[in-house]
Design a protein around this motif. Structure first.
Motif, short mmCIF file in Angstrom:
data_model
loop_
_atom_site.label_atom_id
_atom_site.label_comp_id
_atom_site.label_asym_id
_atom_site.label_seq_id
_atom_site.Cartn_x
_atom_site.Cartn_y
_atom_site.Cartn_z
N TYR A 193 32.57 35.01 37.82
CA TYR A 193 33.24 34.60 38.63
C TYR A 193 32.42 33.00 38.93
O TYR A 193 32.77 31.98 38.70
N ALA A 194 31.46 33.34 39.86
CA ALA A 194 30.64 32.07 40.00
C ALA A 194 29.72 31.61 38.97
O ALA A 194 29.46 30.27 39.36
N VAL A 195 29.58 32.02 38.00
CA VAL A 195 29.01 31.51 36.82
C VAL A 195 29.67 30.22 36.40
O VAL A 195 28.90 29.12 36.13
N SER A 254 33.71 29.20 45.65
CA SER A 254 33.70 30.63 45.78
C SER A 254 33.93 30.76 47.33
O SER A 254 33.94 32.01 47.57
N GLY A 255 33.42 30.08 48.12
CA GLY A 255 33.37 30.38 49.53
C GLY A 255 34.65 30.82 50.08
O GLY A 255 34.72 31.81 51.08
N GLY A 256 35.58 30.18 49.89
CA GLY A 256 36.91 30.55 50.39
C GLY A 256 37.39 31.93 49.96
O GLY A 256 37.90 32.68 50.81
N GLY A 257 37.20 31.90 48.82
CA GLY A 257 37.36 33.33 48.13
C GLY A 257 36.65 34.45 48.68
O GLY A 257 37.12 35.65 48.76
N ILE A 258 35.47 34.29 49.14
CA ILE A 258 34.56 35.35 49.46
C ILE A 258 35.20 35.59 51.13
O ILE A 258 35.30 36.88 51.25
N ILE A 259 35.31 34.74 51.78
CA ILE A 259 35.84 34.84 53.15
C ILE A 259 37.42 35.84 52.89
O ILE A 259 37.61 36.59 53.60
N THR A 290 40.64 38.12 31.70
CA THR A 290 41.63 38.63 30.72
C THR A 290 40.96 39.74 29.90
O THR A 290 41.48 40.85 29.58
N TYR A 291 39.66 39.22 29.50
CA TYR A 291 39.00 40.01 28.55
C TYR A 291 38.00 40.74 29.18
O TYR A 291 37.19 41.24 28.38
N LYS A 292 37.95 40.87 30.57
CA LYS A 292 36.94 41.71 31.20
C LYS A 292 35.63 41.32 30.77
O LYS A 292 34.87 42.34 30.55
N TRP A 293 35.24 40.11 30.62
CA TRP A 293 33.76 39.71 30.54
C TRP A 293 33.07 40.16 31.96
O TRP A 293 33.49 39.94 32.97
N HIS A 294 31.75 40.76 31.79
CA HIS A 294 30.93 41.00 32.67
C HIS A 294 29.59 40.73 32.88
O HIS A 294 29.14 40.66 31.47
N LEU A 295 29.08 40.64 33.96
CA LEU A 295 27.67 40.18 33.83
C LEU A 295 26.99 41.67 33.87
O LEU A 295 27.52 42.79 34.17
N PRO A 296 25.67 42.05 33.53
CA PRO A 296 24.90 43.14 33.77
C PRO A 296 24.89 43.77 35.13
O PRO A 296 24.73 42.95 36.03
N VAL A 297 24.98 44.95 34.97
CA VAL A 297 25.11 45.63 36.29
C VAL A 297 24.01 46.65 36.06
O VAL A 297 23.92 47.60 35.29
N LEU A 304 38.19 39.47 54.53
CA LEU A 304 38.99 39.65 55.70
C LEU A 304 40.20 40.63 55.06
O LEU A 304 40.66 41.29 55.76
N ALA A 305 40.30 40.73 53.83
CA ALA A 305 41.20 41.56 53.21
C ALA A 305 40.67 42.93 52.97
O ALA A 305 41.28 44.04 52.32
N GLY A 306 39.18 43.05 53.18
CA GLY A 306 38.63 44.58 53.17
C GLY A 306 38.36 44.89 51.87
O GLY A 306 38.41 45.93 51.33
N ARG A 307 38.04 43.78 50.95
CA ARG A 307 37.86 44.03 49.57
C ARG A 307 36.18 43.53 49.23
O ARG A 307 35.72 42.71 50.03
N LYS A 308 35.76 44.01 48.02
CA LYS A 308 34.49 43.46 47.76
C LYS A 308 34.55 42.01 47.00
O LYS A 308 35.42 41.96 46.20
N PRO A 309 33.74 40.89 47.62
CA PRO A 309 34.06 39.89 47.23
C PRO A 309 33.90 39.74 45.54
O PRO A 309 32.92 40.23 44.96
N LEU A 310 34.87 39.16 44.85
CA LEU A 310 34.84 39.01 43.35
C LEU A 310 33.54 38.46 43.00
O LEU A 310 32.97 38.87 41.99
N VAL A 311 32.81 37.28 43.74
CA VAL A 311 31.74 36.48 43.12
C VAL A 311 30.39 37.75 43.35
O VAL A 311 29.64 37.20 42.76
N LEU A 312 30.50 38.69 44.08
CA LEU A 312 29.40 39.46 44.02
C LEU A 312 29.58 40.64 43.22
O LEU A 312 28.50 41.62 43.26
#
Length: 202
Positions: A151-153, A129-134, A189-196, A138-146
């Motif tokens: 994702y990182a799971v 996930s390191g490359g995706g975070i960077i 695809t099915y929008k699985w999420h961790l608790p927020v 750089l693209a001004g987005r919230k990293p998917l992994v965070l």
């Protein structure tokens, strides 16, 4: 060819394409597209090398992988515009492939260096996930992994399986690669999420 090299090639191509897709969506120029593609493909490996004691300069010895990344980015940049409108579906898919390939590759790397399972899992997460975070930063987005999106799971799962010695042979590693890719595809695809937990605003 070693399984490690095959996974490296798959991850490099997939993440280079993923970075190029996002750069074009953000309307970066051709230089920006190449920079984001290269950073996405090699950022995770650079972070991993720093943390497990390998010189970052080891990355510059991967001439074939750089050529693969550059070729992949060029192909995406020259793609017909009517196909690029589906970038999100394809971008997510290539990102899933890159995550799976690099998470497994990072875990193998740490295992071969004799690190404990905790380090194997960290190497899997950082490489996957390191490359995706960077890229996202750089693209001004919230990293998917965070974000809440799972994702990182999946990188943790790959590291755990390899760290526990449950996948050693080539066929087992390719099977794990297919499973991790499929889980990541299903999670977006099915929008699985961790608790927020949100802070209330008064």
């Amino acid at each position: 060819m070693m399984t490690w090299e095959v996974l490296s090639m798959i991850g490099t191509v997939a993440f280079a394409i993923s970075g190029a897709f996002i750069a074009m969506e953000e309307e970066y120029d051709i230089f920006g597209v190449y920079i984001l593609g290269i950073v996405t493909a090699f950022g995770g490996g650079a972070i991993r090398n720093l943390l497990i004691g390998l010189p970052v300069s080891a990355l510059w010895e991967q001439g074939m992988f750089f050529n693969l990344a550059l070729m992949s980015i060029t192909i995406v940049f020259l793609f017909p515009g009517n196909l690029l409108k589906h970038w999100q579906r394809w971008g997510n898919f290539f990102d899933a492939i890159g995550l799976a390939a690099f998470a497994i590759q990072g875990a193998i790397y740490a295992t071969n260096m004799g690190h404990p399972i905790s380090a194997v899992i960290v190497a899997a997460v950082l490489t996957g996930s390191g490359g995706g975070i960077i890229r996202d930063l750089l693209a001004g987005r919230k990293p998917l992994v965070l974000k809440a999106e799972i994702y990182a799971v999946w990188a943790v799962l790959a590291g755990l399986v390899i760290g526990l010695g449950m996948a050693n042979k080539a066929v087992e590693l390719y099977g794990l690669f297919a499973v991790i890719t499929a889980l990541r595809v299903m999670s977006y695809t099915y929008k699985w999420h961790l608790p927020v937990r949100k802070l209330g605003v008064h």
